[in-house]
Design an enzyme around this catalytic site. Sequence first.
Site, PDB file in Angstrom:
ATOM      1  N   LYS A 164       0.817  -1.211   0.000  1.00  0.00           N
ATOM      2  CA  LYS A 164       0.000   0.000   0.000  1.00  0.00           C
ATOM      3  C   LYS A 164       0.851   1.263   0.000  1.00  0.00           C
ATOM      4  O   LYS A 164       0.632   2.187  -0.798  1.00  0.00           O
ATOM      5  CB  LYS A 164      -0.931  -0.039   1.215  1.00  0.00           C
ATOM      6  CG  LYS A 164      -1.847   1.161   1.373  1.00  0.00           C
ATOM      7  CD  LYS A 164      -2.971   0.840   2.349  1.00  0.00           C
ATOM      8  CE  LYS A 164      -2.470   0.230   3.641  1.00  0.00           C
ATOM      9  NZ  LYS A 164      -1.677   1.145   4.464  1.00  0.00           N
ATOM     10  N   ASP A 174      -1.750   5.971   4.166  1.00  0.00           N
ATOM     11  CA  ASP A 174      -2.333   4.952   5.040  1.00  0.00           C
ATOM     12  C   ASP A 174      -3.785   5.179   5.439  1.00  0.00           C
ATOM     13  O   ASP A 174      -4.564   4.243   5.460  1.00  0.00           O
ATOM     14  CB  ASP A 174      -1.490   4.804   6.307  1.00  0.00           C
ATOM     15  CG  ASP A 174      -1.794   3.538   7.078  1.00  0.00           C
ATOM     16  OD1 ASP A 174      -2.026   2.500   6.442  1.00  0.00           O
ATOM     17  OD2 ASP A 174      -1.806   3.587   8.314  1.00  0.00           O
TER      18      ASP A 174
END
Length: 622
Positions: free
Chosen positions: A334, A349
């Site tokens: 990610k 995040d």
Amino acid sequence: MLASTPATRMFLKKAVLQGAKTTARALGTQASSSVWTPSPALSSFQAKQPSFQYYQQKVWKSTVAADTAKAESRDTYNVSQTLKGTDACKKIGLDKIGITGPTTIHRNLTYQELFEHEKANNEGVVAKAEYGDTFLVSTGKYTGRSPKDKWVVYNEGSQSAENFDWNDINQATTPEVFEELNEKAVEFFNSLDRAYVFDCYVGASPKSRKKIRFVHENAWQQHFVTNMFIRPADPSELDDFEPDFTVINACAKTDEDWERHNLHSETAVVFNIEEGKAVIFGTWYGGENKKGIFSLMNYALPLSDPPQLPMHCSANVGKDGDVCLFFGLSGTGKTTLSADPHRSLIGDDEHGWDEDGIYNFEGGCYAKTINLSEKTEPDIYRAIHTDALLENVKLNPDGTPDYFDTSITENGRVSYPIFHIDGYLKEQMAGHPNNIIFLSCDAFGVLPPVAKLSAGEAMYHFMSGYTAKVAGTERGIKEPVATFSTCFGAAFMTLHPSVYADLLAKKLEEHGTHVYLVNSGWAGGPYGEGDRMSIKTTRTCIDAILDGSIQHTEFQKHPVFGFDVPVALDGVDPSILDIKSTWKDPEAYDEQAKKLASMFIENFKKYEGKGSVDYTQFGPQL
């Protein structure tokens, strides 16, 4: 373990019947006295901020990517205060929570001051990172979160008691236990001569941000939250600062009475929503500060009016204003995949999605360092220089970091302010997403590297949140373990999953967002037999999504999961797209696919009949 009350179950049933938006508004009415209601001081501050439309006009032109790297730096952040005297605590309101002992308060120190304090206090060592000296700390036995030690106070009759999804993740404890621990934390800080206080925001959007205060013992802990949260830009923002939530981090202390308190260990991370406070005992891991606040936003935003969607995702934006979200747990790529030199990083995040678009919760990034190299992850590698903060990374004899030595932990980390990424988006807000990517680390080697999802399939995979727990992200995890994590962040979701799912479904329909599943896990066999997908392959698949070329290729249905798999993509080996062909034994692949499909089906049984739509029909078929 406390189960949901009848009132909670009734309210969730109402959510299914009326839709998440109506119910969330009703909850917002109930929450008028909540700690999360913006204070008059916050409202006054927000009124002075430029409107979202002002930011929007700049972002859409997207010349911003070329010049925003100069917008913030270690030299522009300077709201530092050092308060001395017996009334130091009173001057900033610490006395209101009982902390009166320290006669020196270091508040929002500059990066230069933090570095000097860390060295003077012998809180770690200075690593000779290639792009600049970087402070390095050890967090002791806890090198990852300790999820079994996180607790939320069940305040009978309160908003949180009615709306929390009480389960093995959102564990309930009592007001009495919290009061004892709070007294211990306050007593600990009252025994100190000095304390470090950081006042900040969570949420880049001025109209939705929350004020957070952290109280720490050490400079490096203030350094961590300075990197990770939205930093005040002007000294006046600290005048009469009234936090919406305060975290008292007494990690040097443990709860010796944990058995009497019916906790799991002497380590405790406990939140009291109605009191607007949290206490931390026994763990030095920096991530506990960050993730606790994310959980609070996951509680607050869907209950706002209008409801907002909190998301465990990274986000970036292209030169034409096209936004992409990347959902995934730690270790799925990610952070790595959103750090794209051709796009501006919004955040890595945690984000919110409101009626205006996407906004970052944080002011920095928290990346894994395992096997980090400039060749494979240049943006993250180059972000490690003075003002970044390394955690639990092994040093070579010459003082340089060795990211390939995982003898301390496989969860070595680095936090750094977002301005360490060239071309980051200064505003940290952008429009509604064109594309959403669900990242999975498939330990079974069944899923293709990329698949296009229909709206129904998107909701099925969002609620399933299939991935693997990657070594090092939690204590006790030594190798990838298949898991299902609701909304790709079950550990941080505080309301029932259907609330988030209904909100996402509504937004996908409103904005025509495309959704894809990308597997950064294994091909050629399961973990232990096959090989991990290369970052290059994964990036090439994502590039095809971002430039739109994937929409013009030929697709074929997966025989078990039913989603559309591209037959060919420029730069990707066709045999990898046909994941079955990478296995030496096709029959073994078929058996493995059935096994994984069965796990999906079994996991999704708990969602049957929940939410506004039953998405079971969009899952794998056997």
